[in-house]
Structures are given as structure tokens and as C-alpha cells.
Design a protein around this motif. Sequence first.
Motif, PDB file in Angstrom:
ATOM      1  N   UNK A   1       7.132   6.207 -10.446  1.00 54.02           N
ATOM      2  CA  UNK A   1       6.438   6.645  -9.236  1.00 54.02           C
ATOM      3  C   UNK A   1       6.543   5.585  -8.147  1.00 54.02           C
ATOM      4  N   UNK A   2       6.450   4.320  -8.539  1.00 55.89           N
ATOM      5  CA  UNK A   2       6.575   3.218  -7.588  1.00 55.89           C
ATOM      6  C   UNK A   2       7.967   3.214  -6.967  1.00 55.89           C
ATOM      7  N   UNK A   3       9.000   3.335  -7.805  1.00 52.99           N
ATOM      8  CA  UNK A   3      10.376   3.318  -7.300  1.00 52.99           C
ATOM      9  C   UNK A   3      10.618   4.473  -6.340  1.00 52.99           C
ATOM     10  N   UNK A   4      10.073   5.660  -6.664  1.00 50.89           N
ATOM     11  CA  UNK A   4      10.252   6.819  -5.799  1.00 50.89           C
ATOM     12  C   UNK A   4       9.565   6.621  -4.459  1.00 50.89           C
ATOM     13  N   UNK A   5       8.394   5.979  -4.471  1.00 50.46           N
ATOM     14  CA  UNK A   5       7.677   5.730  -3.220  1.00 50.46           C
ATOM     15  C   UNK A   5       8.407   4.699  -2.362  1.00 50.46           C
ATOM     16  N   UNK A   6       8.888   3.635  -2.982  1.00 53.86           N
ATOM     17  CA  UNK A   6       9.629   2.620  -2.226  1.00 53.86           C
ATOM     18  C   UNK A   6      10.902   3.227  -1.657  1.00 53.86           C
ATOM     19  N   UNK A   7      11.604   4.014  -2.478  1.00 52.70           N
ATOM     20  CA  UNK A   7      12.823   4.664  -1.988  1.00 52.70           C
ATOM     21  C   UNK A   7      12.495   5.580  -0.809  1.00 52.70           C
ATOM     22  N   UNK A   8      11.337   6.237  -0.875  1.00 50.22           N
ATOM     23  CA  UNK A   8      10.915   7.074   0.237  1.00 50.22           C
ATOM     24  C   UNK A   8      10.750   6.288   1.526  1.00 50.22           C
ATOM     25  N   UNK A   9      10.226   5.055   1.428  1.00 53.51           N
ATOM     26  CA  UNK A   9      10.074   4.241   2.642  1.00 53.51           C
ATOM     27  C   UNK A   9      11.432   3.845   3.203  1.00 53.51           C
ATOM     28  N   UNK A  10      12.403   3.580   2.317  1.00 53.67           N
ATOM     29  CA  UNK A  10      13.739   3.218   2.819  1.00 53.67           C
ATOM     30  C   UNK A  10      14.361   4.391   3.556  1.00 53.67           C
ATOM     31  N   UNK A  11      14.127   5.597   3.072  1.00 56.87           N
ATOM     32  CA  UNK A  11      14.689   6.776   3.735  1.00 56.87           C
ATOM     33  C   UNK A  11      14.085   6.958   5.122  1.00 56.87           C
ATOM     34  N   UNK A  12      12.775   6.755   5.224  1.00 59.27           N
ATOM     35  CA  UNK A  12      12.119   6.881   6.525  1.00 59.27           C
ATOM     36  C   UNK A  12      12.645   5.844   7.506  1.00 59.27           C
TER      37      UNK A  12
ATOM     38  N   UNK B   1       0.844  -1.195   0.000  1.00 58.55           N
ATOM     39  CA  UNK B   1       0.000   0.000   0.000  1.00 58.55           C
ATOM     40  C   UNK B   1       0.883   1.250   0.000  1.00 58.55           C
ATOM     41  N   UNK B   2       1.002   1.890  -1.151  1.00 56.83           N
ATOM     42  CA  UNK B   2       1.883   3.042  -1.276  1.00 56.83           C
ATOM     43  C   UNK B   2       1.129   4.340  -1.537  1.00 56.83           C
ATOM     44  N   UNK B   3      -0.186   4.262  -1.596  1.00 56.46           N
ATOM     45  CA  UNK B   3      -0.956   5.484  -1.812  1.00 56.46           C
ATOM     46  C   UNK B   3      -0.758   6.417  -0.617  1.00 56.46           C
ATOM     47  N   UNK B   4      -0.394   7.636  -0.899  1.00 57.29           N
ATOM     48  CA  UNK B   4      -0.177   8.604   0.165  1.00 57.29           C
ATOM     49  C   UNK B   4       1.216   8.571   0.758  1.00 57.29           C
ATOM     50  N   UNK B   5       2.034   7.583   0.362  1.00 56.74           N
ATOM     51  CA  UNK B   5       3.405   7.503   0.864  1.00 56.74           C
ATOM     52  C   UNK B   5       4.260   8.568   0.176  1.00 56.74           C
ATOM     53  N   UNK B   6       5.095   9.218   0.931  1.00 58.35           N
ATOM     54  CA  UNK B   6       5.967  10.254   0.378  1.00 58.35           C
ATOM     55  C   UNK B   6       6.929   9.666  -0.649  1.00 58.35           C
TER      56      UNK B   6
ATOM     57  N   UNK C   1      11.948  -4.411   5.607  1.00 54.94           N
ATOM     58  CA  UNK C   1      10.595  -4.950   5.444  1.00 54.94           C
ATOM     59  C   UNK C   1       9.853  -5.020   6.770  1.00 54.94           C
ATOM     60  N   UNK C   2      10.571  -5.313   7.842  1.00 55.55           N
ATOM     61  CA  UNK C   2       9.917  -5.404   9.151  1.00 55.55           C
ATOM     62  C   UNK C   2       9.399  -4.051   9.617  1.00 55.55           C
ATOM     63  N   UNK C   3      10.037  -2.965   9.156  1.00 57.07           N
ATOM     64  CA  UNK C   3       9.621  -1.631   9.574  1.00 57.07           C
ATOM     65  C   UNK C   3       8.575  -1.019   8.650  1.00 57.07           C
ATOM     66  N   UNK C   4       8.274  -1.665   7.523  1.00 58.32           N
ATOM     67  CA  UNK C   4       7.186  -1.190   6.659  1.00 58.32           C
ATOM     68  C   UNK C   4       6.033  -2.188   6.667  1.00 58.32           C
ATOM     69  N   UNK C   5       6.002  -3.006   7.703  1.00 53.36           N
ATOM     70  CA  UNK C   5       4.991  -4.062   7.783  1.00 53.36           C
ATOM     71  C   UNK C   5       3.582  -3.503   7.663  1.00 53.36           C
ATOM     72  N   UNK C   6       3.371  -2.281   8.173  1.00 53.76           N
ATOM     73  CA  UNK C   6       2.041  -1.681   8.093  1.00 53.76           C
ATOM     74  C   UNK C   6       1.591  -1.370   6.678  1.00 53.76           C
ATOM     75  N   UNK C   7       2.527  -1.366   5.729  1.00 56.74           N
ATOM     76  CA  UNK C   7       2.191  -1.106   4.336  1.00 56.74           C
ATOM     77  C   UNK C   7       1.967  -2.389   3.542  1.00 56.74           C
ATOM     78  N   UNK C   8       2.237  -3.525   4.176  1.00 56.66           N
ATOM     79  CA  UNK C   8       2.157  -4.792   3.450  1.00 56.66           C
ATOM     80  C   UNK C   8       0.722  -5.270   3.305  1.00 56.66           C
ATOM     81  N   UNK C   9       0.466  -5.896   2.196  1.00 61.06           N
ATOM     82  CA  UNK C   9      -0.818  -6.530   1.913  1.00 61.06           C
ATOM     83  C   UNK C   9      -0.630  -8.042   1.974  1.00 61.06           C
ATOM     84  N   UNK C  10      -1.725  -8.796   2.090  1.00 59.02           N
ATOM     85  CA  UNK C  10      -1.604 -10.266   2.112  1.00 59.02           C
ATOM     86  C   UNK C  10      -0.837 -10.770   0.886  1.00 59.02           C
ATOM     87  N   UNK C  11       0.138 -11.607   1.130  1.00 59.94           N
ATOM     88  CA  UNK C  11       0.926 -12.186   0.047  1.00 59.94           C
ATOM     89  C   UNK C  11       2.193 -11.428  -0.278  1.00 59.94           C
TER      90      UNK C  11
END
Length: 280
Positions: A74-85, A2-7, A208-218
Motif C-alpha cells: 500500500x505504501x509503494x502504491x501511494x508513493x508511486x501515485x505521488x510520482x505520477x501526479x 503523510x500518505x493518508x488519503x493520497x491516491x 521531493x520538492x513537489x511533494x513537500x506538502x506531504x513531508x513530516x519533520x525529519x
Amino acid sequence: MRLRGVRRSSNIEDRRRMGGGARVGGIGGVGLLIVLAVGYFAGIDVTPLLQGLDQQSAPTTNRTLSPDEEEAGAFAAAVLGTTEQVWNRILPDQAGLEYTPPVLVLFSGTTSSPCGGASGATGPFYCPADEKAYLDTEFFATMARQLGAGGDFAAAYVIAHEVAHHVQNELGILAEVNRYRQTASQTEANAATVRLELQADCIAGVWASYVEGLLEPGDLDEALNAARQIGDDTLQKRAGRVPQPHTFTHGTSEQRSRWFSNGYRSGDINDCDTFSARSL
């Protein structure tokens, strides 16, 4: 994922509008990517597969990105944003270091780096010389269609793995391993590289353990499957070869998925010390 709204990170250098890169004979971008991606991940010399094919350079133009390319960027930028956080938060806590994020270079076909010429065919990589990660977003499609490693979290794992190499660089691990490899035999250098890559898998698992709240089933299964599909033994088998452990540079499928899982369960980079592990 779930990356909607992620910086979205601003540490993106998008070179994809610069042109379509090179074609080799009749293979083309995706086919060439498939052939050389297997070589990159498996440590296989694929030069014989390309001999006799004519090099053709596509003209460099200021082209318009396709909707799929825009979405991938856009996906890569959002994922990179999560790594920075994540790393801005936990690297000071777990290692006593302030985190300086890397730049992610997006390209199409071919590009250049201080670590050498880059091609989408060689797969994603991190260059410590300029502290940038390089990614041809077409690799996501190759993972899904040819390597059996589809899914958005599988793609996110790829980005997180390259960022993990930057974390290793921040910690001084990359420089130490590179110094060792300069005087080691090829077999010893490969063994050190395997430990380096497995540690990066583990560090990606910590992310991945710190972005667990963004994970969807599977999602977690997608990452674990991706780790298995790009294990050296699996890729060498796919290339029609008997796996040769002394040539491994990234680890077996079982090792890659297990070390990612270790990092995910632990959430602590101090539990990712593959170099002290008696057994990988």
C-alpha cells in the motif's frame, strides 16, 4: 511522509503471492539480500561469499501476504501515485513531453524481467525493455536494519529514484548512455553510469520538492541519509574494501546526497544535467 488519503497508483504488478522465491543454503532471503545488495550497490563481486552453498528453491504457491507485506504494498502504491501526479504535471512543462508512467513490479525472493533474472538480493532496479521498475519490498527492512537507512521517506526515495530512471528513459537519456557504454572501456562505462545514477538522484530530488506538502519533520534527512548510506565509497568500506573510484557505478555518498539536494532545491530537471557538469 503523510500518505493518508493520497491516491494509490493502479500501475502495480504484485507478484508477491506467487511464492517465497529461493533460499541459498542457510542464508535465506534476508541474509542473501544483505550480501548481494552490498554487491549491487558497490560493484563488488560477491560470488565467493556464496560458493559452496546449496541452492534450494522454495515451492511456488499462491500464498497470503503478511500484514507487513500488505502495508509495504500500500505504501509503494501511494508513493508511486505521488510520482505520477508530479511527473504528469511537470514533465510537459519542463521537457515538453507527455508522461507515460511506469509499472512497479512488487516481488518476493526472485522473479524474471526482460533485463534478466531479478532477485531481491540485487536491489531495486528499472528495466527499460519493459518500462517497469522492480522492487522486493523486503529491501526496505534491509535498508533500515543493515544499511542504517531507515524511515518511510528513505523508502520513498528508493521508489522515486527508480521512477527517475523511467523519466530518463522517456527523455532518451538511458538509450544514449547504453549506446555509449557498449563501445566504452569498463572504466569509462562506469563513469557514465555514475553520471546516470547521480542524475536520477537529482530527478528524485525534484520529485521531493513537489511533494513537500506531504513531508513530516525529519523526512528530508531520511532521504539524504539513505543517499549517503548507499554511496559506493560507503558500501565498499562496509564490505571491508578500500574504495576504488574506477569501480564506482552510483557515486560517492557525498555526491549522491548533494545531487538529491540540488534537485530538491531547484525543482527543475534541467538543473540535473550531470553529463555537462565539470565536477560531480
